[in-house]
Design a protein around this motif. Structure first.
Motif, PDB file in Angstrom:
ATOM      1  N   ARG A   1       0.817  -1.216   0.000  1.00 41.48           N
ATOM      2  CA  ARG A   1       0.000   0.000   0.000  1.00 41.48           C
ATOM      3  C   ARG A   1       0.847   1.260   0.000  1.00 41.48           C
ATOM      4  O   ARG A   1       0.425   2.292  -0.522  1.00 41.48           O
ATOM      5  CB  ARG A   1      -0.944   0.003   1.210  1.00 41.48           C
ATOM      6  N   LYS A   2       2.041   1.208   0.588  1.00 43.76           N
ATOM      7  CA  LYS A   2       2.868   2.409   0.698  1.00 43.76           C
ATOM      8  C   LYS A   2       4.301   2.151   0.246  1.00 43.76           C
ATOM      9  O   LYS A   2       4.896   1.137   0.605  1.00 43.76           O
ATOM     10  CB  LYS A   2       2.916   2.908   2.154  1.00 43.76           C
ATOM     11  N   GLY A   3       4.842   3.083  -0.522  1.00 44.04           N
ATOM     12  CA  GLY A   3       6.270   3.195  -0.699  1.00 44.04           C
ATOM     13  C   GLY A   3       6.978   2.192  -1.582  1.00 44.04           C
ATOM     14  O   GLY A   3       8.193   2.250  -1.710  1.00 44.04           O
TER      15      GLY A   3
ATOM     16  N   ILE B   1       8.250   8.992  -4.494  1.00 47.51           N
ATOM     17  CA  ILE B   1       7.213   8.208  -3.820  1.00 47.51           C
ATOM     18  C   ILE B   1       7.103   8.613  -2.355  1.00 47.51           C
ATOM     19  O   ILE B   1       6.004   8.615  -1.776  1.00 47.51           O
ATOM     20  CB  ILE B   1       7.465   6.689  -3.983  1.00 47.51           C
ATOM     21  N   ASP B   2       8.230   9.013  -1.723  1.00 48.74           N
ATOM     22  CA  ASP B   2       8.179   9.504  -0.346  1.00 48.74           C
ATOM     23  C   ASP B   2       7.524  10.876  -0.281  1.00 48.74           C
ATOM     24  O   ASP B   2       6.763  11.166   0.659  1.00 48.74           O
ATOM     25  CB  ASP B   2       9.589   9.568   0.242  1.00 48.74           C
TER      26      ASP B   2
ATOM     27  N   GLN C   1       3.842  10.260  -0.625  1.00 51.35           N
ATOM     28  CA  GLN C   1       3.268   9.658   0.575  1.00 51.35           C
ATOM     29  C   GLN C   1       3.183  10.653   1.713  1.00 51.35           C
ATOM     30  O   GLN C   1       2.214  10.662   2.489  1.00 51.35           O
ATOM     31  CB  GLN C   1       4.075   8.430   0.998  1.00 51.35           C
ATOM     32  N   ASN C   2       4.180  11.531   1.833  1.00 51.61           N
ATOM     33  CA  ASN C   2       4.113  12.581   2.857  1.00 51.61           C
ATOM     34  C   ASN C   2       2.906  13.487   2.633  1.00 51.61           C
ATOM     35  O   ASN C   2       2.204  13.865   3.578  1.00 51.61           O
ATOM     36  CB  ASN C   2       5.398  13.410   2.851  1.00 51.61           C
TER      37      ASN C   2
ATOM     38  N   LEU D   1       0.141  12.668   1.087  1.00 49.78           N
ATOM     39  CA  LEU D   1      -1.063  11.886   1.379  1.00 49.78           C
ATOM     40  C   LEU D   1      -1.250  11.712   2.882  1.00 49.78           C
ATOM     41  O   LEU D   1      -2.386  11.758   3.383  1.00 49.78           O
ATOM     42  CB  LEU D   1      -0.994  10.523   0.691  1.00 49.78           C
ATOM     43  N   ASP D   2      -0.143  11.524   3.620  1.00 48.52           N
ATOM     44  CA  ASP D   2      -0.243  11.408   5.078  1.00 48.52           C
ATOM     45  C   ASP D   2      -0.729  12.715   5.699  1.00 48.52           C
ATOM     46  O   ASP D   2      -1.548  12.697   6.641  1.00 48.52           O
ATOM     47  CB  ASP D   2       1.118  11.028   5.667  1.00 48.52           C
TER      48      ASP D   2
ATOM     49  N   VAL E   1      -4.955   5.821  -1.673  1.00 56.51           N
ATOM     50  CA  VAL E   1      -4.000   4.815  -2.124  1.00 56.51           C
ATOM     51  C   VAL E   1      -3.558   5.145  -3.544  1.00 56.51           C
ATOM     52  O   VAL E   1      -4.392   5.340  -4.438  1.00 56.51           O
ATOM     53  CB  VAL E   1      -4.627   3.402  -2.099  1.00 56.51           C
TER      54      VAL E   1
ATOM     55  N   TYR F   1      -1.629   3.723  -6.820  1.00 56.52           N
ATOM     56  CA  TYR F   1      -1.263   2.440  -7.411  1.00 56.52           C
ATOM     57  C   TYR F   1      -1.253   2.552  -8.923  1.00 56.52           C
ATOM     58  O   TYR F   1      -1.725   3.540  -9.500  1.00 56.52           O
ATOM     59  CB  TYR F   1      -2.229   1.330  -6.965  1.00 56.52           C
TER      60      TYR F   1
END
Length: 321
Positions: A28-30, A138-139, A142-143, A145-146, A157, A159
């Motif tokens: 799901r992540k990273g 990707i980090d 994700q940051n 999204l977090d 998510v 993908y």
């Protein structure tokens, strides 16, 4: 199982003789989607790194990606590893975003790196400011999204959907599936408050203009009595969020629970299940019996001898893993 390799240089398509197991792994992540298989090399088959691979199982296209490595033995068997588009998000760059939604930032990054996009969800929350300094793409994503999840409580998510980067709310990834003891060969279940469990959240900001420290607390007294004080202390930046009291409450809601991990081995395969998918489980763990929706953290699809099985790590509700 049908696998097609496209040699970009000679513009030829090959359907190789695939040997042994085919594995499709998603997180799901990273991590990019990973596709591995073994084929028999003959005199007609020509392919190299960067060529594309697409896979179809029982009439359903499920993987489109790029060959990154191949290893050959003396028997002309070649182990091939391919990744989907998320592999290119391992590139590093510097991005400064001002007043932007995470979904719009993803579109900008994809355009900069010549990646194909599909449906990108409206992530709603406008991030005031973010700077990613030589981080992987990707980090950075994700940051963003977090930060969105912390402020609006929704999980998104990212993908690759058969060659197109896609961003979805997990609520839109529900699959009509119920998994019980009959549908899985085995499972491993653990409960713990030893890691990532907090019943007191403390957010603070050193306000130099006013010469004081601003503090926001969110506390569960009942669970403090039950477990003792388990505190998360975190520095915050007013430029990256607005309502810190609400953020503290959201973090408490997310972390104020027993961490329960569940992995499932050799469940009946379903190509609709990917990292981020939601479906129902009906399992009895002794201390708790669950008939609940869960989110897939990671999945390994295994194809062998016309049999499709999958290993899963899941979270959701009391499964917090």
């Amino acid at each position: 199982m049908q696998i097609v390799i496209h040699n970009k240089e000679n513009n030829k398509y090959y359907m190789p003789a695939v040997q042994d197991d085919v594995i499709w792994e998603l997180n799901r992540k990273g991590t990019p989607g990973k596709f591995t298989f073994k084929l028999l090399k003959d005199t007609l088959l020509e392919f190299t790194e960067g060529d594309t691979v697409q896979a179809n199982y029982d009439g359903t296209n499920f993987f489109y990606g790029y060959i990154f490595s191949k290893k050959r033995d003396k028997n002309s068997l070649v182990d091939v590893t391919a990744y989907d588009q998320l592999r290119y998000l391992k590139n590093k760059d510097i991005y400064i975003f001002l007043n932007i939604k995470a979904g719009d930032a993803i579109k900008r990054i994809a355009d900069d790196f010549q990646l194909q996009t599909g449906t990108i969800a409206d992530t709603e929350y406008v991030i005031p400011k973010y700077r990613g300094s030589n981080d992987t793409l990707i980090d950075i994503i994700q940051n963003l999204l977090d930060m969105t999840t912390q402020n609006v409580g929704k999980i998104y998510v990212l993908y690759d959907n058969f060659g197109k980067l896609t961003l979805s709310d997990v609520e839109d990834l529900k699959v009509n599936l119920l998994l019980d003891n009959e549908a899985a060969e085995d499972y491993s279940y653990e409960s713990s408050i030893d890691k990532d469990t907090y019943n007191r959240i403390k957010l603070y900001y050193d306000n130099k203009d006013e010469g004081k420290r601003d503090v926001w607390l969110s506390v569960d007294s009942a669970n403090i009595k039950r477990w003792g004080v388990l505190q998360m202390t975190k520095s915050v930046n007013p430029k990256k969020a607005i309502n810190f009291a609400e953020m503290a409450d959201t973090l408490l809601k997310s972390h104020n629970r027993v961490k329960r991990t569940l992995s499932i081995q050799n469940a009946f395969g379903n190509l609709k299940i990917r990292a981020g998918s939601m479906f129902y489980i009906n399992l009895d763990f002794g201390d708790v019996k669950l008939t609940k929706p869960i989110i897939v953290e990671s999945v390994k699809h295994k194809f062998s001898n016309n049999l499709h099985l999958m290993d899963l790590t899941v979270r959701g509700d009391v499964i917090t893993g």
